[in-house]
Write an enzyme that holds these catalytic residues in place. Structure first.
Site, PDB file in Angstrom:
ATOM      1  N   ARG A   1       9.101 -25.226   3.910  1.00  0.00           N
ATOM      2  CA  ARG A   1       8.295 -24.942   5.092  1.00  0.00           C
ATOM      3  C   ARG A   1       7.192 -25.961   5.333  1.00  0.00           C
ATOM      4  NH1 ARG A   1       7.715 -18.364   4.407  1.00  0.00           N
ATOM      5  NH2 ARG A   1       9.812 -17.954   5.123  1.00  0.00           N
TER       6      ARG A   1
ATOM      7  N   GLU B   1      -0.151  -9.182  -0.293  1.00  0.00           N
ATOM      8  CA  GLU B   1      -0.674 -10.449   0.215  1.00  0.00           C
ATOM      9  C   GLU B   1      -2.185 -10.554  -0.007  1.00  0.00           C
ATOM     10  OE1 GLU B   1       0.313 -11.195   4.326  1.00  0.00           O
ATOM     11  OE2 GLU B   1      -0.630 -13.155   4.330  1.00  0.00           O
TER      12      GLU B   1
ATOM     13  N   GLY C   1       0.807  -1.215   0.000  1.00  0.00           N
ATOM     14  CA  GLY C   1       0.000   0.000   0.000  1.00  0.00           C
ATOM     15  C   GLY C   1       0.838   1.261   0.000  1.00  0.00           C
TER      16      GLY C   1
END
Lengths: 275, 639, 257
Positions: B331, B426, B46
């Site tokens: 991960r 995201e 942003g």
């Protein structure tokens, strides 16, 4: 800068420079500039305190030498300038430094007071309702705004006592040894001197460290020395200046072996020359 | 059949972005000031987008619910940011970063988007360095890199363990520069609560001022959502407390398709919860796995202190199962294996909910000083939180939700299925597929904000020259305001007996248990029946004291939790329909003999984008087929 | 099982910016020592909500010590008594059973109370807007490695850049001065080559904006002690020097040295 940002409650400035003054006055308009002036005048005043103390050590050489020292201050500059001319220059410089030092201190304190909702006059911002724990601020740093005015009052008293002779009827012009012993034999006055000098030393202890910060003299290589220097200077002034009232009170400095009567300047001059 | 047009440009993969930049419509510099753009969110994406758009000349308004743009949760990213600079001369290239990202995403991302991301990665590093971001440097004064998250090349730029903080401050400062210049209007402590549409186009937003409670409309030619991920649907996650899905979800309810909600990433190295009042989990950088060894005791319910357990009774399960990658497996693999051993009853710590990450070998090999120089601040943080000294006692770690790959569906221009409404960072779904590589989140947020959206937004705006923004007195705005106010009033009037946090915690338990690291058909069906029941109770029994006319964090949270309920149901639905395992989405029914994720490329090499059909009917699942012309689909193996 | 604590809390409650506030006393019993301070407040709030009372508002977000949102004066110290720790990372094991803990908002005129323990720190944003950036428009940067930065300088710059903007320095300062915050940003940008072009202009405007909101430094050093990131006082000295230089320097001839 256009502040278009809209913060819901926002905080409004407490201080705004109306207009920029011309150089170098614009430096003095800012708080940092004022701290800088305070530091520089602090150095000057510190120099005076040291010289004053060292000069006063002549008291241990007796009335004649003390008079000779006092006279030498008046004849600074030798025959080149009128008598007391240089001394007055120094005095004016000192007064100027005092005025600037006090003015900047007072106005900065006022700014800080405005920056907190609950602040008292001398102690600075007393911001919290609950007990406040200080971690780094030491007694000396927190009491600068007390020790400052104490020193100022003391200086006025000191001048009245020993320079203007307003305190004692036995004051004798041009005989500092007599005046000092006469004054400090009074235990009450001696206590004033002790207390005031302790305030002075505390002021010097924080001020000396602080001035390095204010002037931006900072280098990890010698930063540690700044505290040591502050401690050393404070210690020297403490020991030097306190000897006078204490040793007078206990009778070590006295007029028992005095040859010339108090205020007899000619006798003092002869005495000194005979040395 | 598909209603989704991804607008991927033609041409060879390496030229698509350049061709596109040439072919998009441009807005004349003098005309840019005639366009107003709303940016919601002030994190990496942003802030960088707002700064860049206003530098181009657009009139930008930024909204954040924080007290300052600098608080956004991008600030907490630790590890680093990838950049295909090949400064290390180890064979890195844009193509390799592209390839690794598509592969790491388990072949569920759009090739064209990923390639663009890899191309722009190098510009981000330049931009950030010029802004004064203090990246780690070598003694010659040039930038240092490290290998991160199992990458075979060193392409990660880092700033101690605070890369996210420093990059965010860079973007925040760029934004501050524009605010000071009067080019950006900044609204802090203001939460977006609805997107407003007129004739099918986004024309503005409705916000609530969190301090005064005032509900207000703002109109613009384009609305950009940079509102982050939805990891907090799990209640316990590494996200900040205020992270939420509300902006994205309300856009979804207005017509923005929501893509792949079941793709959530679980980070393997977090500090396990210590009690039921745990409010969030703290992530310990993945870089710790470079030197730490992960193990659990051989025996069940072993309560001995770790240093008393002899080597022969320890199971270094990652080194045992994956000899070549060892502790550096991706991960999802590391996380799932931790869950397996804990579920077996080999967990460690007071609640038996962790595994050991042991630095004894590293300390013995390199000395405590070197270990401290690499991980000192992480070790200090661990000690502050747990009261244990990791130089002496192994750390306890456990996986926690960390990032969400799913999000608002966007086309190649980052525009959602609502014309004029964009999603970046995201908040969108676009670049990471089913699993995100380490050090790629910062890269994507900044690529979108600095280098993608500023070009692509013009494509749509150019055609709208001369259109004035819709007046905020228009009925579309007043109606949206009334709805927002209506929800506020409804919350305040419920007067139940349970706090919002209680419902959030309960919802989090359900989502973690059924839509967590491992999903099953039964579990997901259970979730689909239990979540609505809890939701119903929420609307009957939540208690929100105080008023709507001043700061009221219960009220704020209530709106966010209400949206998490909707999202949780969609996650379950999406996970149920995706009959395969890929990346962060692991269905127990679909695994290889070795227990690895088993993809079904024939039937599921597509994006699932869900279309809202009103509150009473379930969303429609649309497919965007994914084609892989440049990357060969392989089964991952880390043996 | 971890230790449990019974505590008494005196917490500042204030409806809004222009209303008088006062301390209210709350009991918090059975608090686990593994909780963070904010989780302990969560527990109190949960109890308040279920009895229909208005919960205590306090600022917090990341809860991992990096966002700088949490504040709180705890027993007269910003972020509590543990060194280099934000309130969110202060854990209850640092307190004793039976303690009375006093919690107040950060106070300074530039930080007006919004509600209860929440204050408005937007004056910090105004300082950054006054010059806390390097003006480089997106896309204008050259290759990152064209500008080498000596590692030592880069590290020192980072020490300053680690500031999280929480305001503890102002809260702890008896003068409500923001010297540590401002000098941290100046230290970050003025010590690296990229920041040189705007160095003195930035210093001048940032310092003067700071002075329009905050008090004046008297070199106590409280700010450094309160700082969760342990920003050094050296940066204040550096700022003081740069400010006076900024006033004296002829920037048109900066190239002449």
């Amino acid at each position: 800068m256009t502040a278009t940002a809209t913060s819901p409650s926002g905080s409004t400035p407490i201080f705004q420079q109306k207009r920029q003054m011309p150089f170098p006055l614009n430096i003095y308009q800012s708080a940092i500039g004022r701290k800088w002036v305070m530091a520089l005048t602090g150095i000057g005043l510190l120099g005076f305190v040291l010289v004053h103390m060292i000069g006063n050590l002549h008291i241990y050489e007796g009335p004649a030498r003390m008079h000779e020292y006092a006279e030498s201050l008046r004849t600074l500059g030798g025959g080149l300038v009128p008598k007391t001319f240089v001394l007055w220059l120094l005095r004016l410089g000192l007064i100027g430094m005092f005025v600037l030092h006090i003015h900047s201190a007072y106005t900065l304190k006022e700014r800080s007071r405005k920056a907190s909702d609950k602040a008292d006059f001398i102690g600075g911002a007393k911001k919290y309702e609950s007990k406040r724990d200080y971690v780094a601020a030491n007694y000396a740093s927190r009491t600068m705004r007390w020790t400052g005015p104490i020193i100022l009052l003391y200086i006025i008293f000191h001048l009245a006592d020993l320079t203007w002779g307003l305190v004692s009827s036995e004051w004798a012009a041009g005989d500092p040894y007599h005046n000092v012993v006469n004054s400090l034999s009074n235990t009450f006055i001696a206590i004033i001197y002790v207390v005031a000098n302790i305030a002075l030393v505390m002021h010097i202890f924080h001020g000396t460290w602080s001035l390095f910060q204010s002037l931006g003299i900072n280098n990890p290589k010698y930063n540690k020395l700044r505290r040591n220097l502050a401690t050393a200077l404070a210690g020297i002034v403490l020991v030097g200046n306190l000897t006078f009232p204490i040793l007078t009170t206990i009778g070590f400095i006295n007029e028992d072996n005095r040859v010339c009567p108090p205020g007899d300047l000619e006798c003092l001059v002869t005495q000194a020359e005979a040395h | 059949m598909t209603v989704l047009d991804s607008k991927i440009p033609d041409g060879p993969i390496a030229d698509k972005w350049n061709n596109h930049k040439f072919s998009v419509n441009l807005v004349n510099p003098n005309n840019k000031r005639k366009f107003e753009v709303i940016v919601v969110g002030s994190g990496l994406a942003g802030a960088s987008a707002a700064a860049s758009l206003s530098e181009l000349g657009y009139k930008v308004k930024v909204f954040t619910f924080h007290d300052s743009p600098r608080r956004a949760h991008s600030i907490a990213a630790q590890g680093g940011i990838n950049g295909a600079k090949n400064y290390k001369n180890d064979g890195d290239s844009v193509h390799r970063l592209f390839y690794d990202t598509v592969k790491g995403g388990d072949y569920r991302s759009r090739e064209a988007n990923v390639h663009r991301l890899a191309q722009e990665s190098v510009n981000i590093i330049d931009q950030a360095a010029a802004q004064g971001v203090p990246f780690a440097r070598e003694y010659g004064g040039l930038l240092d890199n490290r290998s991160f998250g199992g990458a075979q090349v060193s392409r990660t730029f880092y700033a101690r363990g605070q890369t996210g903080q420093q990059l965010l401050l860079g973007a925040y400062q760029a934004l501050a520069k524009q605010v000071a210049a009067g080019a950006v209007e900044l609204h802090t402590r203001t939460e977006m609560l609805d997107v407003v549409l007129k004739d099918g186009r986004a024309c503005g937003i409705v916000t609530r001022n969190l301090v005064t409670g005032q509900v207000q409309s703002h109109s613009a030619h384009a609305v950009v959502l940079a509102t982050g991920g939805y990891g907090n649907v799990y209640y316990l996650s590494t996200n900040a407390m205020a992270c939420n899905v509300t902006a994205a979800w309300r856009a979804h309810k207005k017509g923005a398709f929501f893509a792949n909600p079941c793709y959530t990433q679980i980070h393997p190295t977090c500090i396990p919860a210590s009690d039921e009042f745990q409010s969030k989990l703290t992530l310990m950088s993945e870089s710790l796995r470079n030197d730490g060894r992960i193990w659990v005791p051989d025996g069940f319910d072993d309560s001995r202190s770790p240093n008393e357990i002899p080597e022969s009774e320890r199971d270094y399960y990652l080194e045992r199962k994956y000899p070549s990658f060892g502790n550096l497996v991706p991960r999802d693999v590391a996380s799932r294996n931790a869950k397996t051993v804990v579920d077996q009853g080999k967990g460690v710590g007071p609640l038996k909910n962790g595994v050991f990450l042991d630095f004894k070998a590293a300390v013995e090999r390199d000395g405590e000083d070197l270990v401290r120089s690499k991980y000192g601040n992480l070790f200090d943080m661990y000690e502050r939180i747990t009261g244990e000294n990791p130089y002496k006692v192994p750390m306890r770690i456990y996986p926690a939700t960390h990032y969400t790959m799913g999000g608002v569906w966007v086309d190649y221009n980052l525009m959602t299925s609502i014309p004029g409404c964009y999603a970046i960072g995201e908040a969108n779904f676009s670049d990471h597929g089913a699993n995100r590589l380490g050090a790629s989140a910062l890269m994507q947020g900044l690529a979108d904000g600095y280098f993608v959206l500023p070009y692509t937004i013009g494509d749509d705006l150019a055609g709208r020259l001369g259109d004035a923004p819709i007046s905020t007195n228009d009925p579309v705005f007043t109606q949206a305001e009334a709805e927002v106010q209506g929800q506020t009033d409804r919350f305040l009037s419920i007067g139940g007996t349970r706090s919002v946090d209680w419902f959030h915690r309960e919802l989090g338990h359900l989502v973690w248990d059924y839509i967590g690291m491992e999903r099953t058909k039964e579990g997901l069906e259970k979730a689909l029946s239990e979540i609505p029941a809890l939701e119903e109770e929420f609307w009957k029994n939540v208690c929100i004291p105080g008023s709507g006319a001043n700061l009221n964090s219960s009220l704020e949270k209530a709106g966010r939790v209400a949206d998490f309920f909707g999202l949780a149901k969609l996650m379950a639905k999406d996970a149920l329909d995706r009959e395969e395992s890929c990346g962060g989405h692991f269905r127990s029914e679909h695994q290889t003999e070795d227990g690895e994720a088993q993809r079904d490329d024939e039937n599921f090499a597509h994006v699932a984008a869900w279309e809202w059909n009103g509150p009473d009917s379930i969303q429609t699942r649309h497919k965007e087929e994914l084609t892989f012309d440049n990357v060969a689909l392989t089964q991952r193996s880390y043996k | 099982m971890s230790k449990e604590l019974d505590l008494k809390l005196k917490i500042w409650r204030q409806e809004g910016p222009n209303v008088d506030g006062k301390f209210e006393t709350y009991e918090a019993n059975g608090i686990s020592e593994d909780m963070s301070f904010l989780e302990m407040l969560d527990v109190i709030n949960d109890n308040l909500i279920t009895t229909g009372e208005v919960p205590i508002e306090f600022d917090h977000d990341c809860r991992e010590g990096i966002c700088g949102t949490c504040s709180l004066m705890i027993n007269g110290q910003a972020h509590g008594h543990e060194k280099a720790t934000t309130t969110c990372q202060l854990h209850m094991r640092k307190f004793d059973d039976g303690d009375t803990i006093t919690v107040e908002p950060f106070r300074a005129r530039a930080f007006p109370v919004v509600k209860d323990l929440v204050v408005d720190r937007s004056a910090f944003d105004r300082i950054i807007e006054a010059g806390g950036y390097i003006s480089v428009n997106t896309g204008a940067a050259s290759d990152a490695n064209l500008t080498p930065v000596p590692k030592e300088a880069s590290d020192t710059s980072f020490d300053a850049a680690a500031c999280i903007g929480c305001g503890a320095c102002v809260a702890a300062c008896p003068n409500s001065a923001a010297q540590l915050f401002t000098s941290a940003k100046l230290g970050h940008l003025n010590l690296i080559p990229q920041g040189q072009a705007q160095r003195f202009a930035r210093t001048e405007t940032m310092v003067e904006t700071m002075e329009s909101f905050f008090g004046s430094c008297t070199n106590h050093g409280e700010c450094h002690e309160a700082c969760p990131k342990e920003i050094s006082l050296d940066f204040i000295a550096f700022m003081n020097r740069d400010y006076v230089k900024a006033k004296v320097k002829n920037r048109k001839l900066a190239g002449q040295k």
